[in-house]
Design an enzyme around this catalytic site. Structure first.
Site, PDB file in Angstrom:
ATOM      1  N   THR A 185      -3.622  10.600  42.456  1.00  0.00           N
ATOM      2  CA  THR A 185      -2.290  10.032  42.224  1.00  0.00           C
ATOM      3  C   THR A 185      -2.441   8.529  42.053  1.00  0.00           C
ATOM      4  OG1 THR A 185      -1.837   9.653  44.540  1.00  0.00           O
ATOM      5  CG2 THR A 185      -1.172  11.770  43.653  1.00  0.00           C
ATOM      6  N   GLU A 330       0.668  15.982  44.326  1.00  0.00           N
ATOM      7  CA  GLU A 330       0.361  16.664  45.594  1.00  0.00           C
ATOM      8  C   GLU A 330       0.952  18.067  45.662  1.00  0.00           C
ATOM      9  OE1 GLU A 330       1.376  13.607  45.208  1.00  0.00           O
ATOM     10  OE2 GLU A 330       0.623  12.247  46.755  1.00  0.00           O
ATOM     11  N   LYS A 439      18.201  -1.827  50.657  1.00  0.00           N
ATOM     12  CA  LYS A 439      18.918  -1.792  51.935  1.00  0.00           C
ATOM     13  C   LYS A 439      19.857  -2.985  52.002  1.00  0.00           C
ATOM     14  CE  LYS A 439      15.654   1.207  54.035  1.00  0.00           C
ATOM     15  NZ  LYS A 439      14.306   1.355  54.495  1.00  0.00           N
ATOM     16  N   TRP A 444      22.107   2.148  52.348  1.00  0.00           N
ATOM     17  CA  TRP A 444      21.147   2.328  51.265  1.00  0.00           C
ATOM     18  C   TRP A 444      21.840   2.406  49.902  1.00  0.00           C
ATOM     19  CZ3 TRP A 444      17.000   6.476  53.037  1.00  0.00           C
ATOM     20  CH2 TRP A 444      16.354   5.974  54.174  1.00  0.00           C
TER      21      TRP A 444
HETATM   22  P1  ADP Z   1       1.963   9.385  39.964  1.00  0.00           P
HETATM   23  O1  ADP Z   1       2.479   8.618  41.174  1.00  0.00           O
HETATM   24  O2  ADP Z   1       0.500   9.431  39.856  1.00  0.00           O
HETATM   25  O3  ADP Z   1       2.723   9.151  38.721  1.00  0.00           O
HETATM   26  P2  ADP Z   1       3.244  11.921  40.330  1.00  0.00           P
HETATM   27  O4  ADP Z   1       3.426  12.433  38.983  1.00  0.00           O
HETATM   28  O5  ADP Z   1       2.738  12.805  41.374  1.00  0.00           O
HETATM   29  O6  ADP Z   1       2.235  10.837  40.335  1.00  0.00           O
HETATM   30  O7  ADP Z   1       4.577  11.225  40.793  1.00  0.00           O
HETATM   31  C1  ADP Z   1       5.463  11.887  41.634  1.00  0.00           C
HETATM   32  C2  ADP Z   1       6.707  11.075  41.836  1.00  0.00           C
HETATM   33  O8  ADP Z   1       7.406  10.911  40.620  1.00  0.00           O
HETATM   34  C3  ADP Z   1       7.706  11.758  42.741  1.00  0.00           C
HETATM   35  O9  ADP Z   1       7.404  11.569  44.088  1.00  0.00           O
HETATM   36  C4  ADP Z   1       9.001  11.091  42.327  1.00  0.00           C
HETATM   37  O10 ADP Z   1       9.187   9.843  42.959  1.00  0.00           O
HETATM   38  C5  ADP Z   1       8.809  10.847  40.867  1.00  0.00           C
HETATM   39  N1  ADP Z   1       9.492  11.888  40.092  1.00  0.00           N
HETATM   40  C6  ADP Z   1       8.970  12.994  39.539  1.00  0.00           C
HETATM   41  N2  ADP Z   1       9.906  13.697  38.878  1.00  0.00           N
HETATM   42  C7  ADP Z   1      11.069  13.023  39.020  1.00  0.00           C
HETATM   43  C8  ADP Z   1      12.409  13.228  38.575  1.00  0.00           C
HETATM   44  N3  ADP Z   1      12.760  14.267  37.820  1.00  0.00           N
HETATM   45  N4  ADP Z   1      13.335  12.324  38.932  1.00  0.00           N
HETATM   46  C9  ADP Z   1      13.018  11.244  39.689  1.00  0.00           C
HETATM   47  N5  ADP Z   1      11.777  10.997  40.124  1.00  0.00           N
HETATM   48  C10 ADP Z   1      10.816  11.866  39.803  1.00  0.00           C
END
Ligand code: ADP
Length: 546
Positions: A185, A330, A439, A444
């Site tokens: 990630t 993850e 915040k 929030w």
């Molecule tokens: P990287 O951080 O490597 O880009 P990921 O693809 O695993 O990895 O990212 C996951 C994160 O992306 C989630 O925890 C979330 O914050 C964000 N995310 C994924 N899909 C959505 C969505 N549809 N709307 C808002 N945030 C999203």
């Protein structure tokens, strides 16, 4: 008492066996890196994956070894994955959009022994190869005719390399909990973190991904994963598509609107998936050309929040159903998908769009809850927001070579780092990343809500909201805007548009216009860089610090 059913380990290569046997003639179409669009089928993919496995074994690659891939979505990349996992080795997808130093770090951390690389990335690798001591050999995913002058260690053209074996080979046998794949990630702070999938987790996740209320794909579909294989398993499409026997269209290196449109229409793609930025490009292209999407039925959009305007345009102008989805590397990665349960099925127009802005409900195999900072479970009322936590057979329980990361809680829950609401029907909506939420006076403010609202303005191409220090409220929202090409707008235009559509105290204190908003390697807005850039920003009505 144990059940009396067969022990049939859930191994990934069984998916390509099944596809080859029952859907063997189904096409796999690729826009090749060399240029032309080429066709093969599942039977041929399996036969060549067996050659990959046999050839890897000849190179001494064995159970548990990591084999990196730095490649676009192509049939060769797919064959490589199945070949790697078929001997119990581990495909490690490397995101080429990372900074070269990050690539060096993760390849060394994973201790990859070999690397499959697309022609596109050979120059990039040549610059860093001397810092990758664990890699013994590079296989360039091309044929002899296109092979560049070899400077990478022991490099060979893929076609020459697999031609050295006859394919008379059987998959290796091992436990279904054996590691199968690896993906790091981005890790916005600190080093990237390695997620290590197993055969079992990937197979179960592929089932989950294909379900009717997930992607709902079938053998009659034509599936195009625009989301890259190096981005969280291309959301399972490299497994779930052959699992159901659908036709597969691989877009290769070209992700611009015109190239995507050509594939969508020429091959009658019925299902596709990618991050919002890709669809923004396609829709802008269609607006210019007047193109139509007569074959496309459904598009899954996730990775970051899908702007309302994208969903609306796909549905109203092109008759394409949008399924908003949320997930994480993850989680293999799917967590929730926003398909309509009967409770919401009768909704139309803006009320339906309101639901479609949510990230949706989980398939079987994902448990979910929201808690406060102390870990107390919060109500599912669609309003209360808290830390989103998940559990399931395709959710990570640790990072590779990291002990006791606090995100993996003692009772088995994984703290996603997202902040969300869940409504009475179990629909989750992300309000923010825990570290991005603003915040203000102890309350929030969701930056995602404000961004979604701002991009609804017809002149706005992209919007980001960050918290800026405020003497009275701690933090207040600053709205950063990129306008569409050739457009102009004032702060008053933008705020006037947002007025009345959000709580008064959520309204941004100021608006700044920039040429570009920085993005991460997976297309998300890089808030950390923006916060850095505007850290001394003085909001209107606030005295500048001496
Ligand atoms: P990287 O951080 O490597 O880009 P990921 O693809 O695993 O990895 O990212 C996951 C994160 O992306 C989630 O925890 C979330 O914050 C964000 N995310 C994924 N899909 C959505 C969505 N549809 N709307 C808002 N945030 C999203």
């Amino acid at each position: 008492m144990l059940g009396l059913m067969q022990d049939w380990p859930l191994l990934l290569h069984r998916i390509i066996d099944h596809a080859a046997q029952f859907h063997g003639e189904r096409k796999v179409i690729t826009r090749s890196i060399e240029g032309p669009i080429v066709e093969t089928n599942y039977a041929a993919i399996r036969a060549r994956a067996l050659k990959v496995a046999q050839r890897l074994a000849k190179d001494g690659i064995k159970l548990g070894d990591r084999v990196a891939t730095l490649a676009w979505n192509t049939a060769r990349h797919l064959e490589a994955w199945y070949g790697i996992v078929g001997i119990g080795a581990i495909y490690h997808t490397v995101n080429p959009r990372l900074f070269p130093e990050q690539i060096v770090w993760i390849v060394n951390h994973a201790e990859d022994r070999m690397m499959f690389v697309d022609l596109t990335f050979v120059p990039l690798l040549e610059k860093i190869a001397d810092k990758l001591p664990t890699i013994e050999r590079y296989i360039v995913l091309t044929d002899a005719a296109h092979m560049p002058a070899a400077t990478l260690k022991n490099s060979l053209a893929y076609e020459d390399w697999i031609a050295e074996v006859d394919g008379d080979f059987a998959w290796k046998k091992f436990d279904e909990n054996t590691a199968s794949g690896m993906c790091y990630t981005s890790g916005t702070t600190g080093h990237p973190k390695g997620v290590l999938y197993s055969h079992r987790s990937n197979v179960l996740h592929a089932f989950m991904a294909a379900l009717p209320d997930s992607k709902g794909i079938a053998s009659r579909d034509v599936v195009m994963p625009v989301v890259p294989m190096f981005h969280a398993n291309c959301w399972s499409l490299a497994f779930s598509t052959p699992m159901v026997g659908a036709t597969l269209v691989m877009p290769g290196a070209k992700m611009d609107g015109a190239s995507i449109y050509e594939l969508l229409n020429t091959y009658k793609v019925s299902f596709t998936a990618a991050v919002p930025t890709v669809w923004l490009m396609l829709l802008q292209d269609l607006e210019k050309t007047g193109g139509k999407l007569p074959h496309l039925k459904r598009v899954v959009i996730g990775g970051s929040a899908c702007p309302r305007a994208i969903t609306k345009t796909f549905q109203d102008t092109y008759g394409v159903e949008v399924v908003h989805a949320w997930g994480m590397t993850e989680m293999s990665p799917l967590g929730t998908l926003c398909t309509m349960k009967p409770e919401y099925a009768q909704l139309t127009g803006e009320a339906q769009l309101d639901v479609k802005m949510k990230q949706g409900h989980p398939p079987f195999g994902v448990e979910m809850k929201i808690t406060d900072d102390a870990g107390k479970t919060l109500p599912w009322d669609g309003k209360t927001f808290g830390r989103l936590k998940v559990r399931g057979p395709a959710v990570a329980r640790a990072y590779y070579k990291v002990d006791n990361d606090p995100v993996f809680e003692k009772d088995g829950w994984f703290d996603t780092g997202d902040v969300a609401t869940i409504d009475q029907y179990g629909y989750m909506q992300i309000t923010d990343r825990a570290k991005d939420v603003i915040k203000s006076g102890g309350e929030w403010i969701s930056t995602i809500d404000l961004e979604n609202l701002a991009v609804g303005h017809p002149k706005v191409a992209e919007a980001a909201v960050i918290g800026v220090a405020h003497p009275k409220w701690d933090e207040r929202p600053l709205l950063v805007i990129v306008l569409k090409k050739g457009e102009s707008a004032t702060k008053e235009d933008i705020l006037g548009f947002m007025q009345g559509k959000t709580a008064k105290w959520w309204m941004p204190d100021d608006v700044v216009f920039v040429d570009e908003i920085p993005h991460t390697a997976t297309g998300k807005i890089q808030k950390i860089t923006l916060r850095q850039r505007f850290k001394d920003y003085v909001l209107p009505g606030v005295q500048a610090a001496e």
